[in-house]
Enzyme design. Sequence first.
Site, PDB file in Angstrom:
ATOM      1  N   HIS A 158      -6.777 -13.525  -7.383  1.00 43.21           N
ATOM      2  CA  HIS A 158      -7.547 -12.575  -6.580  1.00 43.21           C
ATOM      3  C   HIS A 158      -8.996 -12.612  -7.045  1.00 43.21           C
ATOM      4  CE1 HIS A 158      -8.983  -8.925  -4.688  1.00 43.21           C
ATOM      5  NE2 HIS A 158      -7.906  -8.953  -3.934  1.00 43.21           N
ATOM      6  N   ARG A 159      -9.927 -12.446  -6.095  1.00 48.41           N
ATOM      7  CA  ARG A 159     -11.350 -12.629  -6.411  1.00 48.41           C
ATOM      8  C   ARG A 159     -12.074 -11.297  -6.595  1.00 48.41           C
ATOM      9  NH1 ARG A 159     -13.904 -14.224  -0.465  1.00 48.41           N
ATOM     10  NH2 ARG A 159     -13.046 -12.435   0.615  1.00 48.41           N
TER      11      ARG A 159
ATOM     12  N   LYS B 183      -1.957   1.353  -2.804  1.00 40.78           N
ATOM     13  CA  LYS B 183      -2.015   0.497  -3.979  1.00 40.78           C
ATOM     14  C   LYS B 183      -1.685   1.263  -5.257  1.00 40.78           C
ATOM     15  CE  LYS B 183      -6.467  -0.644  -3.032  1.00 40.78           C
ATOM     16  NZ  LYS B 183      -7.785  -1.233  -3.313  1.00 40.78           N
TER      17      LYS B 183
ATOM     18  N   HIS C 175      -8.091 -16.009  -2.632  1.00 40.20           N
ATOM     19  CA  HIS C 175      -8.554 -15.302  -1.440  1.00 40.20           C
ATOM     20  C   HIS C 175      -9.839 -15.954  -0.929  1.00 40.20           C
ATOM     21  CE1 HIS C 175      -5.901 -11.657  -1.658  1.00 40.20           C
ATOM     22  NE2 HIS C 175      -5.552 -12.390  -2.693  1.00 40.20           N
TER      23      HIS C 175
ATOM     24  N   SER D 260      -7.160 -12.793   4.056  1.00 39.79           N
ATOM     25  CA  SER D 260      -6.696 -11.404   4.018  1.00 39.79           C
ATOM     26  C   SER D 260      -7.878 -10.480   4.242  1.00 39.79           C
ATOM     27  CB  SER D 260      -6.018 -11.087   2.686  1.00 39.79           C
ATOM     28  OG  SER D 260      -6.973 -10.897   1.683  1.00 39.79           O
TER      29      SER D 260
ATOM     30  N   LYS E 151       0.857  -1.192   0.000  1.00 42.22           N
ATOM     31  CA  LYS E 151       0.000   0.000   0.000  1.00 42.22           C
ATOM     32  C   LYS E 151       0.893   1.242   0.000  1.00 42.22           C
ATOM     33  CE  LYS E 151      -3.691  -2.604   0.999  1.00 42.22           C
ATOM     34  NZ  LYS E 151      -4.794  -2.837   0.075  1.00 42.22           N
TER      35      LYS E 151
END
Length: 440
Positions: free
Chosen positions: A284-285, A167, A317, A369, A165
Amino acid sequence: VGFKAGVKDYRLTYYTPEYKTKDTDILAAFRMTPQPGVPAEEAGAAVAAESSTGTWTTVWTDGLTSLDRYKGRCYDIEPVAGEENQYIAYVAYPLDLFEEGSVTNMLTSIVGNVFGXKAXRALRLEDLRILPAYSKTFIGPPHGIQVERDKLNKYGRPLLGCTIKPKLGLCAKNYGRAVYECLRGGLDFTKDDENVNSQPSMRWRDRFLFVAEALFKAQAETGEVKGHYLNATAGTCEEMIKRATFARELGAPIVMHDYLTGGFTANTSLAFYCRDNGLLLHIHRAMHAVIDRQRNHGMHLRVLAKALRMSGGDHIHAGTVVGKLEGEREVTLGFVDLLRDDYIEKDRSRGIYFTQDWVSMPGVLPVASGGIHVWHMPALTEIFGDDSVLQFGGGTLGHPWGNAPGAVANRVALEACVQARNEGRDLAREGNEIIREASK
């Protein structure tokens, strides 16, 4: 003449309570809310029809095929306890309705059209039973849990990650610097955020170069294998493969893809590339809550997770469960097991509607996460077990002394929790004490 035109109720053809499901059927469990005045049987039959061979009226071309062989069948309906006008409709689809090795086709068939059907006010796909004969036609995860551990030489504990971050807004050099600090401090992985692709402030090629430098520097200093999920998601499949190729040329061990926004076709292509070229694939979803957030409409995450295991990915994730309700914990653990295990028994209390046998398809590591930090470590270690990735974004970078000390704190906490568990201590009860001891 044999053909009789006209509209007739779906349930006359597609509601078959006497049907015995076959080993060659794909089974689906839909949570449906029928429109006022529509019987549950008619709504269930409408779902079966519209997601298989049916249309709103009888057509003469039905006579040119064997409907009995190809039609979907609603074979059972049960009311949902505690909910008014909600039912679980069980539908069986013959295997011949689906193209082999195509998650895209499977989802287009089962959920592509039916969610707009008039008979149902709301509809949610809760679970799918994928039979081995069909799952065997898919690539599955490029490598799987065991191969990943062997590549990384990391055993007996969860892996640690961190999303860099802010991001967006960092230049590539400072981004690489943040990666280096985290990896040097003791994390196994750092991560591009899902929307970091190739923006004006940081083009993908620059980011890949500086991150690779950070990786190798941290590896040399710590003697451990390190990785950074380089997000290869792009506007076209060709560009995505180009980015993955560059990552491979740099010697990076892992790339990343946003599988819902990127699409299952792109994801499966990337999974093939990763398997052929020795790259791990982190998934990643992004966009999942658009589909799975409503409790009575859409698709449950366990269906998206099953689809991903078939399409291909080594990590995905999976939420965090920490601080959520007990029931939520059981349901989350249910689909975490669907990702990792070979064989999962039907268990409605965990949201698993069908026994699922993946045969020899490799497992996917669930990634915890979102809003977690060091004090959650005992609970996370206990809930997720060793085969998981624990990802702390702000929980690493938010450390008052900076990234590297934040990474050290996470690694120390993890090692302490794993050791305490191995010694037989109760993480749930003694968790805070274990962390306090470790921080001295």
